[in-house]
Design a protein around this motif. Structure first.
Motif: not given
Ligand code: AHG
Ligand code: MN
Ligand code: MN
Length: 335
Positions: A113-120, A63-64, A54-56
């Motif tokens: 854009y969604d730069p990173l989808d599914g980041s969980s 969303e975190t 996490s970047a906190e």
């Protein structure tokens, strides 16, 4: 186009087929492709370079953010800013429209854009991706505003695509003339046509939904999933299989490959926010890809691509996939 043709070559061929094309679109796509190659490389290196976790910090949606959400956003934004093909940008990870510096040359496109989808999924080494939508910038506007991004419904997207970072890195792209998939050959750093003219099987026996939300669903979705679960003995007359990756790119890619239906429907838990997935950079580009591949994409009662957007980070319910199956869900919403 022949299997193995490079994505660059396909784009040039497409440009040559439109004699009045300026080449701006080809250059923009080239930048998008470059950005995705860099993101793919970061995703692949993971904690070798200390970028998991996490970047906190929180984005505008509360969303975190993961470190890789921020890195991917920076890579995508910086790469597109180096070109001169866009007039403004917008992203899941940026609160507001990203404007160009005063003296920068403006291009004729907008990119969302969604730069990173599914980041969980990133920390557990499961598939993630980048989703993007290319829109035409309004003519004569120096600094496009949020309103300018919202002018057209999804039907007016110039292009849409995603890059999936899985066992292979694959770029899936539509410019409104079908859907093609290109696999990144890591050894030579080039995307090659591997999945020409993708079409989704019209029928399916596979659904994808987060079952933990079952108690919050509305009646049409409850009915649909109940009937899938009854299987052969029920009104659907067939047994169903289920998947849930929690990366929309992975679900859409599976559906493009072997059919299926994906649902992130409205439910009582998220009703006030309008849905879970974001219209401009998740639902719209994926709906364009799905329709171009012969599938169907709806919110429940309406076609996603017909929605008139009213907010950059607007959320909508999403149901998409194999045509005949989504039609059943559409009928249930009208019953
Ligand atoms: P993002 O990582 O860009 O915020 O998107 C995640 C989305 C989507 O990819 C996925 O289908 C869904 O959120 C998963 O939601 P749940 O965790 O509620 O299952
Ligand atoms: Mn997403
Ligand atoms: Mn994201």
């Amino acid at each position: 186009m022949q299997i193995g043709t490079s994505l660059t070559h396909c784009l040039i061929k497409k440009q040559q087929a439109h004699p009045d094309a300026s080449g701006e679109f080809t250059l923009l796509m080239n930048d998008i492709v470059s950005a995705c190659k860099v993101i793919s490389s970061y995703v692949n290196k993971g904690n070798l370079i200390g970028i998991l976790g996490s970047a906190e910090t929180e984005n505008i949606q509360g969303e975190t953010q993961k470190k890789l959400d921020i890195i991917s956003n920076d890579v995508f934004t910086d790469t597109l800013m180096q070109g001169t093909q866009v007039a403004a940008l917008a992203s899941e990870e940026m609160d507001e429209v990203y404007h160009l510096p005063a003296n920068a040359k403006r291009g004729k496109y907008l990119c969302v854009y969604d730069p990173l989808d599914g980041s969980s999924n990133i920390d557990v080494n499961v598939t993630v991706g980048t989703i993007f939508s290319v829109l035409r910038a309004p003519e004569g506007v120096e600094n496009p505003s949020e309103q300018d991004f919202l002018q057209p419904p999804g039907t007016e997207q110039v292009a849409a695509g995603y890059c999936i970072y899985g066992p292979s890195t694959i770029m899936v792209l539509t410019t409104g003339e079908g859907v093609n998939g290109f696999t990144l050959d890591m050894d030579i750093g080039e995307f090659k046509l591997t999945h020409p003219n993708i079409t989704i099987p019209e029928d399916t026996k596979e659904f994808a939904i987060n079952m933990s939300n079952q108690r919050f669903w509305d009646a049409p979705v409850k009915r649909y999933i109940d009937e899938c679960l009854i299987g052969k003995e029920g009104p659907r007359g067939k047994d169903f299989n289920m998947r849930w990756v929690a990366s929309m790119v992975a679900e859409v890619h599976r559906i493009l490959t072997r059919g299926g239906v994906f649902l992130y429907p409205i439910d009582s838990k998220i009703r006030a926010q309008g849905g879970k997935l974001r219209l401009m950079y998740e639902a719209n580009p994926m709906a364009m890809i799905i329709e171009q591949a012969g599938g169907m994409a709806i919110t429940g009662p309406e076609r996603i691509l017909d929605i008139k957007p009213h907010k950059l980070h607007q959320r909508v319910p999403v149901i998409l996939g194999s045509k005949n199956e989504v039609q059943v869900l559409s009928d249930y919403h009208k019953a």
